[in-house]
Design a protein around this motif. Structure first.
Motif, PDB file in Angstrom:
ATOM      1  N   PRO A 179      37.992 -37.637 -40.301  1.00 15.05           N
ATOM      2  CA  PRO A 179      36.862 -37.349 -40.435  1.00 15.05           C
ATOM      3  C   PRO A 179      36.647 -36.386 -41.786  1.00 15.05           C
ATOM      4  O   PRO A 179      35.424 -35.970 -41.970  1.00 15.05           O
ATOM      5  CB  PRO A 179      36.396 -36.641 -39.285  1.00 15.05           C
ATOM      6  CG  PRO A 179      37.739 -35.995 -38.593  1.00 15.05           C
ATOM      7  CD  PRO A 179      38.651 -37.193 -38.943  1.00 15.05           C
ATOM      8  N   GLU A 180      37.368 -35.904 -42.313  1.00 17.12           N
ATOM      9  CA  GLU A 180      37.370 -35.046 -43.632  1.00 17.12           C
ATOM     10  C   GLU A 180      36.869 -36.089 -44.835  1.00 17.12           C
ATOM     11  O   GLU A 180      36.773 -35.592 -45.842  1.00 17.12           O
ATOM     12  CB  GLU A 180      38.483 -34.197 -44.065  1.00 17.12           C
ATOM     13  CG  GLU A 180      38.837 -33.101 -43.154  1.00 17.12           C
ATOM     14  CD  GLU A 180      40.171 -32.328 -43.399  1.00 17.12           C
ATOM     15  OE1 GLU A 180      40.644 -32.651 -44.429  1.00 17.12           O
ATOM     16  OE2 GLU A 180      40.414 -31.511 -42.503  1.00 17.12           O
ATOM     17  N   CYS A 181      36.914 -37.389 -44.561  1.00 15.87           N
ATOM     18  CA  CYS A 181      36.351 -38.170 -45.567  1.00 15.87           C
ATOM     19  C   CYS A 181      35.095 -38.301 -45.820  1.00 15.87           C
ATOM     20  O   CYS A 181      34.190 -38.072 -44.770  1.00 15.87           O
ATOM     21  CB  CYS A 181      37.217 -39.647 -45.215  1.00 15.87           C
ATOM     22  SG  CYS A 181      38.944 -39.883 -45.400  1.00 15.87           S
ATOM     23  N   ARG A 182      34.516 -38.866 -46.940  1.00 17.44           N
ATOM     24  CA  ARG A 182      33.050 -38.904 -47.177  1.00 17.44           C
ATOM     25  C   ARG A 182      32.507 -39.875 -46.164  1.00 17.44           C
ATOM     26  O   ARG A 182      33.225 -40.887 -45.607  1.00 17.44           O
ATOM     27  CB  ARG A 182      32.874 -39.706 -48.423  1.00 17.44           C
ATOM     28  CG  ARG A 182      33.339 -39.108 -49.634  1.00 17.44           C
ATOM     29  CD  ARG A 182      33.221 -39.666 -50.882  1.00 17.44           C
ATOM     30  NE  ARG A 182      33.939 -39.169 -51.875  1.00 17.44           N
ATOM     31  CZ  ARG A 182      32.845 -38.372 -52.956  1.00 17.44           C
ATOM     32  NH1 ARG A 182      31.634 -38.604 -52.720  1.00 17.44           N
ATOM     33  NH2 ARG A 182      33.462 -37.977 -53.985  1.00 17.44           N
ATOM     34  N   PRO A 183      31.188 -39.605 -45.663  1.00 15.22           N
ATOM     35  CA  PRO A 183      30.503 -40.467 -44.942  1.00 15.22           C
ATOM     36  C   PRO A 183      30.595 -41.773 -45.078  1.00 15.22           C
ATOM     37  O   PRO A 183      30.756 -42.582 -44.084  1.00 15.22           O
ATOM     38  CB  PRO A 183      29.156 -39.925 -45.053  1.00 15.22           C
ATOM     39  CG  PRO A 183      29.110 -38.537 -45.465  1.00 15.22           C
ATOM     40  CD  PRO A 183      30.201 -38.521 -46.383  1.00 15.22           C
ATOM     41  N   GLU A 184      30.236 -42.199 -46.344  1.00 13.70           N
ATOM     42  CA  GLU A 184      30.187 -43.713 -46.664  1.00 13.70           C
ATOM     43  C   GLU A 184      31.503 -44.369 -46.460  1.00 13.70           C
ATOM     44  O   GLU A 184      31.713 -45.774 -46.242  1.00 13.70           O
ATOM     45  CB  GLU A 184      29.675 -43.974 -47.852  1.00 13.70           C
ATOM     46  CG  GLU A 184      30.466 -43.296 -49.159  1.00 13.70           C
ATOM     47  CD  GLU A 184      30.022 -41.886 -49.615  1.00 13.70           C
ATOM     48  OE1 GLU A 184      29.510 -40.902 -48.581  1.00 13.70           O
ATOM     49  OE2 GLU A 184      30.342 -41.571 -50.584  1.00 13.70           O
ATOM     50  N   VAL A 185      32.677 -43.498 -46.564  1.00  8.44           N
ATOM     51  CA  VAL A 185      34.149 -44.089 -46.269  1.00  8.44           C
ATOM     52  C   VAL A 185      34.130 -44.530 -45.062  1.00  8.44           C
ATOM     53  O   VAL A 185      34.756 -45.305 -44.383  1.00  8.44           O
ATOM     54  CB  VAL A 185      35.032 -43.108 -47.099  1.00  8.44           C
ATOM     55  CG1 VAL A 185      36.379 -43.289 -46.468  1.00  8.44           C
ATOM     56  CG2 VAL A 185      34.808 -43.208 -48.600  1.00  8.44           C
TER      57      VAL A 185
ATOM     58  N   SER B 291      39.563 -31.145 -35.907  1.00  2.00           N
ATOM     59  CA  SER B 291      39.076 -32.417 -35.917  1.00  2.00           C
ATOM     60  C   SER B 291      38.970 -33.225 -34.951  1.00  2.00           C
ATOM     61  O   SER B 291      38.278 -34.079 -34.778  1.00  2.00           O
ATOM     62  CB  SER B 291      39.959 -33.087 -37.133  1.00  2.00           C
ATOM     63  OG  SER B 291      41.126 -33.319 -36.695  1.00  2.00           O
ATOM     64  N   SER B 292      39.943 -32.809 -33.727  1.00  2.99           N
ATOM     65  CA  SER B 292      39.814 -33.620 -32.796  1.00  2.99           C
ATOM     66  C   SER B 292      38.828 -33.179 -31.597  1.00  2.99           C
ATOM     67  O   SER B 292      38.596 -34.005 -30.737  1.00  2.99           O
ATOM     68  CB  SER B 292      41.082 -33.790 -32.178  1.00  2.99           C
ATOM     69  OG  SER B 292      41.791 -32.360 -31.850  1.00  2.99           O
ATOM     70  N   ASN B 293      38.171 -32.121 -31.877  1.00  6.75           N
ATOM     71  CA  ASN B 293      37.451 -31.813 -30.556  1.00  6.75           C
ATOM     72  C   ASN B 293      36.143 -31.161 -31.185  1.00  6.75           C
ATOM     73  O   ASN B 293      35.304 -30.619 -30.645  1.00  6.75           O
ATOM     74  CB  ASN B 293      37.940 -30.733 -29.990  1.00  6.75           C
ATOM     75  CG  ASN B 293      38.274 -29.325 -30.461  1.00  6.75           C
ATOM     76  OD1 ASN B 293      37.792 -28.954 -31.673  1.00  6.75           O
ATOM     77  ND2 ASN B 293      39.217 -28.702 -30.016  1.00  6.75           N
ATOM     78  N   ALA B 294      35.890 -31.424 -32.599  1.00  8.88           N
ATOM     79  CA  ALA B 294      34.440 -30.764 -33.292  1.00  8.88           C
ATOM     80  C   ALA B 294      33.226 -31.159 -32.435  1.00  8.88           C
ATOM     81  O   ALA B 294      32.113 -30.570 -32.212  1.00  8.88           O
ATOM     82  CB  ALA B 294      34.614 -31.333 -34.681  1.00  8.88           C
ATOM     83  N   VAL B 295      33.127 -32.537 -32.129  1.00 10.55           N
ATOM     84  CA  VAL B 295      32.094 -33.269 -31.547  1.00 10.55           C
ATOM     85  C   VAL B 295      31.692 -32.422 -30.068  1.00 10.55           C
ATOM     86  O   VAL B 295      30.602 -31.983 -29.564  1.00 10.55           O
ATOM     87  CB  VAL B 295      32.076 -34.572 -31.351  1.00 10.55           C
ATOM     88  CG1 VAL B 295      30.990 -35.279 -30.511  1.00 10.55           C
ATOM     89  CG2 VAL B 295      32.198 -35.239 -32.772  1.00 10.55           C
ATOM     90  N   MET B 296      32.706 -32.125 -29.665  1.00 10.78           N
ATOM     91  CA  MET B 296      32.612 -31.548 -28.077  1.00 10.78           C
ATOM     92  C   MET B 296      32.344 -30.078 -28.225  1.00 10.78           C
ATOM     93  O   MET B 296      31.513 -29.908 -27.332  1.00 10.78           O
ATOM     94  CB  MET B 296      34.144 -31.688 -27.274  1.00 10.78           C
ATOM     95  CG  MET B 296      34.212 -33.033 -26.438  1.00 10.78           C
ATOM     96  SD  MET B 296      35.578 -32.975 -25.531  1.00 10.78           S
ATOM     97  CE  MET B 296      36.557 -33.555 -26.722  1.00 10.78           C
ATOM     98  N   VAL B 297      32.823 -29.494 -29.123  1.00 15.33           N
ATOM     99  CA  VAL B 297      32.507 -28.007 -29.348  1.00 15.33           C
ATOM    100  C   VAL B 297      31.125 -27.963 -29.539  1.00 15.33           C
ATOM    101  O   VAL B 297      30.412 -27.210 -29.126  1.00 15.33           O
ATOM    102  CB  VAL B 297      33.362 -27.591 -30.400  1.00 15.33           C
ATOM    103  CG1 VAL B 297      33.026 -26.098 -30.977  1.00 15.33           C
ATOM    104  CG2 VAL B 297      34.995 -27.296 -29.693  1.00 15.33           C
ATOM    105  N   VAL B 298      30.421 -28.736 -30.626  1.00 15.15           N
ATOM    106  CA  VAL B 298      29.059 -28.497 -30.761  1.00 15.15           C
ATOM    107  C   VAL B 298      28.266 -28.884 -29.853  1.00 15.15           C
ATOM    108  O   VAL B 298      27.318 -28.411 -29.257  1.00 15.15           O
ATOM    109  CB  VAL B 298      28.826 -29.361 -32.040  1.00 15.15           C
ATOM    110  CG1 VAL B 298      27.416 -29.452 -32.399  1.00 15.15           C
ATOM    111  CG2 VAL B 298      29.460 -28.933 -33.125  1.00 15.15           C
TER     112      VAL B 298
END
Ligand code: 13P
Ligand code: SF4
Length: 319
Positions: free
Chosen positions: A217-223, A147-154
């Motif tokens: 970030p495992e919460c729903r987008p609207e949350v 969860s802490s590096n998902a953005v960087m990895v993608v």
């Protein structure tokens, strides 16, 4: 029965519990030294387990510690995919977990066979696999993330199309931050986080306008849209520490409230949370028994382990 008597009873019960915990903590710490073992503990664990930890952290930090330790035994207090990751990253060590069946509901939403079929539909896509997955699924993936590096990895990938699994909420979180990619999400989710709703958060915001909302970030987008800060579990500690605010609502597994209270006792943390029962399976007596008997041992098939390690290695090359 009078309230005073009930409170006296609770006080005595807590004193007995404290004494029992103290003895178990001493025994575990002594045995750990004798056996040259380390105990790695996820942030969600019960607070008394923190007292036997060599390190407490989020998935990425725990992976790093597992990979670099020269201890002979790694006892993992978390869920099975975390212990499996330790065994993959440091295959020469004996990895123990008090309960082999401490699973992750989200990790169970994808298996290697279904992933192989899915990949056939998107032959040009790279596969990014959230660490909350089995070793077999990691072995079928190009690269791991947490969860802490998902953005960087993608972001690091050359390809435009990316299969992201198993968490659809984390996939959405990444997609919004990396619009140049086309994320193809698997439809998994974490029941602990996914059941937190927008209405619930709006109510809290109305009643506590000064409090900040920390969300995983495992919460729903609207949350997540209503949160002041979104990060991994350890990221929440750093955010709360550096924040001028003194009161926070924590949207993740309930254990995180205990962890934040311990780390930052001068600030106030409330849980808007559910419990992950698999995370809570571990107890001090179970840890002592596991270390005494050196059982159960986490085993990963060698071929699978080597393939899964490549997905980890690619992640470590980036972050
Ligand atoms: P972190 O990597 O943020 O600790 O999260 C692990 C997890 O299982 C969240 O539910
Ligand atoms: Fe899995 Fe959710 Fe438990 Fe984390 S909180 S271990 S994602 S079930």
């Amino acid at each position: 029965m009078k309230v005073g008597k009930v409170l006296d009873g609770l006080l005595v019960f807590n004193m007995i519990l404290d004494k029992r915990f103290k003895k178990l903590i001493e025994e575990i710490n002594a045995l750990k030294k004798k056996k040259k073992a380390i105990i790695l503990v996820h942030n969600y664990q019960r607070p008394e387990i923190y007292e036997v930890a060599d390190f407490i952290g989020d998935s990425l930090e725990l992976c790093r510690k597992a990979a670099e330790t020269d201890a002979e035994i790694i006892l993992f207090c978390g869920v099975s995919f975390m212990a499996e990751s330790a065994a993959i990253l440091n295959p020469k060590k004996k990895v123990l977990i008090p309960y082999l069946d401490a699973g992750c509901a989200m990790a169970d939403m994808v298996d290697a066979k279904s992933l192989r079929l899915f990949k056939k539909k998107y032959p040009d896509a790279k596969v990014v696999c959230y660490v909350n997955s089995s070793a077999e699924v990691k072995a079928e993936s190009d690269i791991c993330c947490t969860s802490s590096n998902a953005v960087m990895v993608v972001k690091s990938l050359k390809e435009k199309d990316v299969i992201f699994l198993p968490d659809k909420n984390l996939a959405d979180y990444v997609q919004r931050r990396v619009p140049e990619k086309k994320i193809i999400p698997w439809q998994g989710f974490c029941p602990v986080h996914h059941s937190l709703t927008k209405e619930y958060i709006l109510d809290v915001k109305k009643s506590y306008p000064k409090a900040k909302i920390l969300a995983h970030p495992e919460c729903r987008p609207e949350v997540l849209d209503l949160a002041d800060h979104v990060s991994s579990t350890s990221g929440m500690i750093g955010c709360a520490r550096n924040s001028k605010a003194n009161e926070f609502f924590v949207l993740t597994e309930c254990g995180m409230v205990e962890r934040l209270n311990r780390e930052l006792p001068d600030k106030k943390f409330h849980g808007l949370c559910n419990m992950c029962f698999d995370m809570k399976k571990n107890t001090l007596p179970a840890i002592l028994k596991c270390l005494e008997e050196e059982n159960p041992v986490v085993k990963v098939d060698k071929k699978v382990s080597l393939k899964a390690k490549k997905a980890f290695d690619r992640m470590f090359m980036i972050v």
